[in-house]
Design a protein around this motif. Sequence first.
Motif, PDB file in Angstrom:
ATOM      1  N   VAL A   2       0.832  -1.205   0.000  1.00 31.10           N
ATOM      2  CA  VAL A   2       0.000   0.000   0.000  1.00 31.10           C
ATOM      3  C   VAL A   2       0.869   1.259   0.000  1.00 31.10           C
ATOM      4  N   ILE A   3       2.153   1.120   0.347  1.00 29.13           N
ATOM      5  CA  ILE A   3       3.070   2.260   0.264  1.00 29.13           C
ATOM      6  C   ILE A   3       4.224   1.939  -0.697  1.00 29.13           C
ATOM      7  N   ARG A   4       3.919   1.205  -1.729  1.00 32.44           N
ATOM      8  CA  ARG A   4       4.921   0.880  -2.759  1.00 32.44           C
ATOM      9  C   ARG A   4       5.576   2.167  -3.269  1.00 32.44           C
ATOM     10  N   GLY A   5       6.915   2.139  -3.322  1.00 32.84           N
ATOM     11  CA  GLY A   5       7.633   3.231  -3.966  1.00 32.84           C
ATOM     12  C   GLY A   5       8.037   4.386  -3.070  1.00 32.84           C
ATOM     13  N   VAL A   6       7.918   4.244  -1.745  1.00 35.85           N
ATOM     14  CA  VAL A   6       8.233   5.384  -0.873  1.00 35.85           C
ATOM     15  C   VAL A   6       9.639   5.333  -0.294  1.00 35.85           C
ATOM     16  N   ALA A   7      10.399   4.241  -0.513  1.00 30.99           N
ATOM     17  CA  ALA A   7      11.637   4.063   0.256  1.00 30.99           C
ATOM     18  C   ALA A   7      12.819   3.606  -0.577  1.00 30.99           C
ATOM     19  N   GLN A   8      13.003   4.207  -1.742  1.00 29.35           N
ATOM     20  CA  GLN A   8      14.200   3.905  -2.512  1.00 29.35           C
ATOM     21  C   GLN A   8      14.917   5.212  -2.845  1.00 29.35           C
TER      22      GLN A   8
END
Length: 457
Positions: free
Chosen positions: A76-82
């Motif tokens: 649900v929070i895909r893509g927030v930590a790269q």
Amino acid sequence: MLQADRMWTGAHVLTMEPGEDIIKNGAVAVKDNRIVAVGTSTELAKTVQAVETIDAGGKLIMPGLIDAHIHSSYAVIRGVAQDMDHWMQKGIWPWMKYMSVEDRLAGSRMNLIEGIRAGTTTFADYDREMDSLLDQNASLGVRIHAAEMINELPDDVGDLPVTELYPLDREAGERRLKAGTDLYDKWHGAENGRITVLLGPQGPDMMSLDLLQRTKAEAEKRGVRMHMHVCQGDRELYQLEKRYKKRSIAFLDEQGLLNEQLTAAHLTEANDEETAYAASKGVNMIHCPGSIGIIDGIVPPVQAFLKAGGKAAIGTDQAPGNNSSNMFQEIKAAAVLNKVKAGDPKVFPARQALHMATLGAAEVHGLDREIGSLRTGKKADFIVVNLATPALTPALTNPVDTITPNLVYAASGEEVEDVIVDGRYVMRERKLVHADEAEAVNRAQQRAERLAQKVTF
């Protein structure tokens, strides 16, 4: 004559049994939820009588992929930590403290659908609120090897400076340990055995020694393994060295936790000596190369682990930093990144990479008596892959096998046409049987938008 409900014929069959080549013009027969015969179509035509015979010409039948380590709700929070340092503290934790059960459910449903569509039949799901996730996801028809993440971290831990020692909340730890044992008591062996449960301490840095030892005792009492992050980042080493004056491997060994009961995810920061020692003690390893490559810029020491005689599996980890729960992508990442790390194109051949996502993954999780390869008597968990695509053509078995390397280096997952778990279709001709993909995506998008309104940095 053997009796079968269904028999697939005319396919290439990749059993993943040790030493077995691809069977050309092969067949697989299924009765109820078990494989009753595997061999050539000519042989099985003489020995098996099936209610339904399915022409699988131009297709490959192989064991379903096993995602050995996934936090499904995080999608649900895909893509927030790269593309950042301190990905957990700066990327994930600002969102996690606001995540509701409804957010987790939406992310998990979408994530498992993503995996199914790319050929995953078993998910080693390692998450919070796992009882609610299983209530929702059991109906998907897939196999789930579940663990509740147990820790003593307060919900506002993300507000701490990166280098500060974690405060431990004993009451939270008690609740989470109880959630883990209750999960086992309720779900282990449920859904005709499709749901199995193990214990899941989140990491040695995220809980007291007392809670870690009691979690180990609960796992031993139930005869199950522990699924735990080990050496998963410099923050873990910092916490342990500050709290116990030891690195992770030495600490776990001193506490009697370094043995065959432990399935260790990542080993990101373990040096080669620590890695080899863990393998020698019977620890199993889970390698998530795409995730760790993106969030840490490191290729974990899986080659050193395997060289020391250890068993390892491949997992996708978490979508906030990995962005994908597609096992074909992760298998390719494992093979390619380890070749680059070693500076040797012979390292990590395609068959080895595929083994770590099928039979090898089943061995790591103690499920290999039932799944992981196509063998008479095993559960009927397999996928049907269309070989007549540009990426997978030519499909040759002589004088060389092109099918296996093409699967590892070229498949996208879109070539998977059918997914069968426990003898039943979960996806047929690219259509999900038990889920509405569009509804799941829309639900996750809506939950993510609401969640985004609460987050501050």
